[in-house]
Design a protein around this motif. Structure first.
Motif, short mmCIF file in Angstrom:
data_model
loop_
_atom_site.label_atom_id
_atom_site.label_comp_id
_atom_site.label_asym_id
_atom_site.label_seq_id
_atom_site.Cartn_x
_atom_site.Cartn_y
_atom_site.Cartn_z
N VAL A 133 37.70 48.03 43.66
CA VAL A 133 37.42 46.66 44.07
C VAL A 133 38.57 45.74 43.69
O VAL A 133 39.04 44.92 44.50
CB VAL A 133 36.09 46.17 43.44
CG1 VAL A 133 35.90 44.68 43.69
CG2 VAL A 133 34.91 46.96 44.01
N ARG B 154 41.65 46.45 45.87
CA ARG B 154 41.50 45.95 47.24
C ARG B 154 41.78 44.44 47.30
O ARG B 154 42.51 43.96 48.18
CB ARG B 154 40.09 46.26 47.73
CG ARG B 154 39.73 45.69 49.10
CD ARG B 154 40.53 46.37 50.20
NE ARG B 154 40.22 47.78 50.29
CZ ARG B 154 39.72 48.36 51.37
NH1 ARG B 154 39.48 47.65 52.45
NH2 ARG B 154 39.51 49.67 51.39
N LEU B 155 41.21 43.69 46.37
CA LEU B 155 41.44 42.24 46.36
C LEU B 155 42.90 41.92 46.07
O LEU B 155 43.48 41.03 46.71
CB LEU B 155 40.53 41.58 45.31
CG LEU B 155 39.04 41.55 45.63
CD1 LEU B 155 38.26 41.02 44.43
CD2 LEU B 155 38.76 40.69 46.85
N ILE C 36 34.53 44.91 51.56
CA ILE C 36 34.97 45.82 50.50
C ILE C 36 34.10 47.07 50.53
O ILE C 36 32.87 46.98 50.48
CB ILE C 36 34.88 45.14 49.13
CG1 ILE C 36 35.76 43.87 49.10
CG2 ILE C 36 35.30 46.10 48.02
CD1 ILE C 36 35.62 43.05 47.83
N VAL D 10 28.57 46.59 45.91
CA VAL D 10 29.75 45.71 45.84
C VAL D 10 29.40 44.32 45.30
O VAL D 10 30.08 43.81 44.40
CB VAL D 10 30.45 45.62 47.22
CG1 VAL D 10 31.57 44.57 47.18
CG2 VAL D 10 31.01 46.97 47.61
#
Length: 360
Positions: free
Chosen positions: A120, A123-124, A135, A155
């Motif tokens: 997570v 990805r951000l 996500i 998520v």
């Protein structure tokens, strides 16, 4: 020294601390700095809580776009755990963020999903701000929601856990959807650092500033030993009072009418409402219709330092009116008080951009 106060004095302290006297604040940031917390709630019977909270303080000059600007562009406020808070609160919250999570069940879930957590964040960091549904859910361990608040997708739960650790943050909103990013791109990087004990003391002082006066051991305010001890005439409770609020304790309140959203912070501490204001407020939203007395989302009406009524109204989007079903008078209104409430209703409708219809 223990300060001796009358109930009238105590109510004045609360009303001024909540910025609900006639001396209105100038802008969104001023309100947030004083209140410390502005609740976000999508229930828009009249308007969402965050906007009615600000309108009840600032009045006609408040526009909803002002809140978005100070949050998403100026970064003077930030979103956290269903509230908006001034950025000055963030350094005081960081020690608690570093200690999160407190409970073993959450620790176990985060540890079991270490790879998911990294996914997570990566990805951000790589792709920038995005909503939760963009996500992928790579969780190894699924934690069921006991209250139905979370669905099976892990998520949103991971993002909220990471936000409580200060690793990610809400960057903005697309409508009501939160948009997330890594915290270093949302929060200023030049904020001060405080030791745990200093941060906790300053947090308690900020909570007391917003409350004005509160029961010492109230779970609604958690002020601890902040401020000064006080006694209130006729009350057996132990109180803490903000010393800054005592300078005007003998000045009469310049009265005005304020129509408060049911989730307004002024109303959180129900025991204090009963003890100081003799106002026993029950939100009837979750009661069966046949058991409702004042309406399912009645807005309390504050006049000066007294709760005088409840407004049962909603915006009828189809008819484009503020439909007033009833104004329940807890105390019989004098003619002048009727006029004051009507004038505030007219101001509310003008702010909403619709006319008033129904009982007035």
């Amino acid at each position: 020294m223990v300060y001796e106060l009358t109930r009238d004095q105590a109510r004045r302290i609360v009303v001024r601390a909540q910025l609900l006297d006639a001396d209105r604040p100038g802008d969104v940031v001023e309100v947030a700095e004083q209140l410390a917390v502005i609740k976000i709630d999508p229930t828009a019977v009249i308007a969402p809580c965050e906007h009615t909270t600000l309108w009840a303080r600032i009045g006609w000059s408040y526009e909803t776009g002002q809140l978005r600007k100070v949050v998403e562009q100026d970064r003077l406020l930030f979103e956290f755990d269903g509230t908006y808070r001034p950025m000055s609160m963030l350094p005081l919250m960081r020690p608690a963020m570093r200690r999160y999570p407190r409970y073993q069940r959450e620790k176990d879930w985060l540890e079991a999903n270490g790879a998911f957590r990294k996914d997570v964040i990566a990805r951000l960091r790589a792709e920038g701000p995005m909503a939760a549904d963009a996500i992928p859910d790579t969780a190894r361990v699924v934690r069921e929601s006991a209250d139905g608040w979370y669905g099976p997708n892990q998520v949103p739960r991971m993002l909220e856990a990471l936000s409580r650790q200060g690793v990610v943050a809400v960057s903005g909103r697309q409508g009501r959807r939160r948009v997330w990013d890594v915290a270093e791109r949302v929060f200023p990087q030049d904020l001060p650092e405080y030791a745990d004990a200093d941060a906790e003391r300053m947090l308690a002082e900020r909570r007391l500033q917003a409350a004005g006066i509160t029961k010492q051991n109230s779970p609604w305010s958690r002020v601890g030993e902040a401020g000064e001890p006080a006694r209130i005439e006729g009350s057996k409770w132990k109180w803490r009072v903000d010393p800054e609020a005592l300078s005007r304790v003998d000045d009469e309140i310049d009265g005005r009418v304020a129509i408060l959203n049911p989730y307004d912070g002024m109303l959180f501490d129900r025991p204090r409402l009963r003890e100081l204001f003799e106002f026993d407020y029950v939100l009837e939203q979750f009661k069966p219709k046949a058991q409702r007395v004042y309406g399912h989302f009645a807005h309390p009406i504050l006049m000066g330092d007294r709760f005088v009524g409840l407004l049962d109204a909603q915006v009828d989007k189809k008819e484009e009116v503020l439909q007033v079903n009833a104004i329940h008078e807890l105390l019989p209104f004098e003619p002048e008080e009727h006029d004051m409430v009507r004038a505030e209703l007219d101001d509310l409708a003008e702010w909403l951009g619709v006319p008033v219809a129904g009982q007035r």
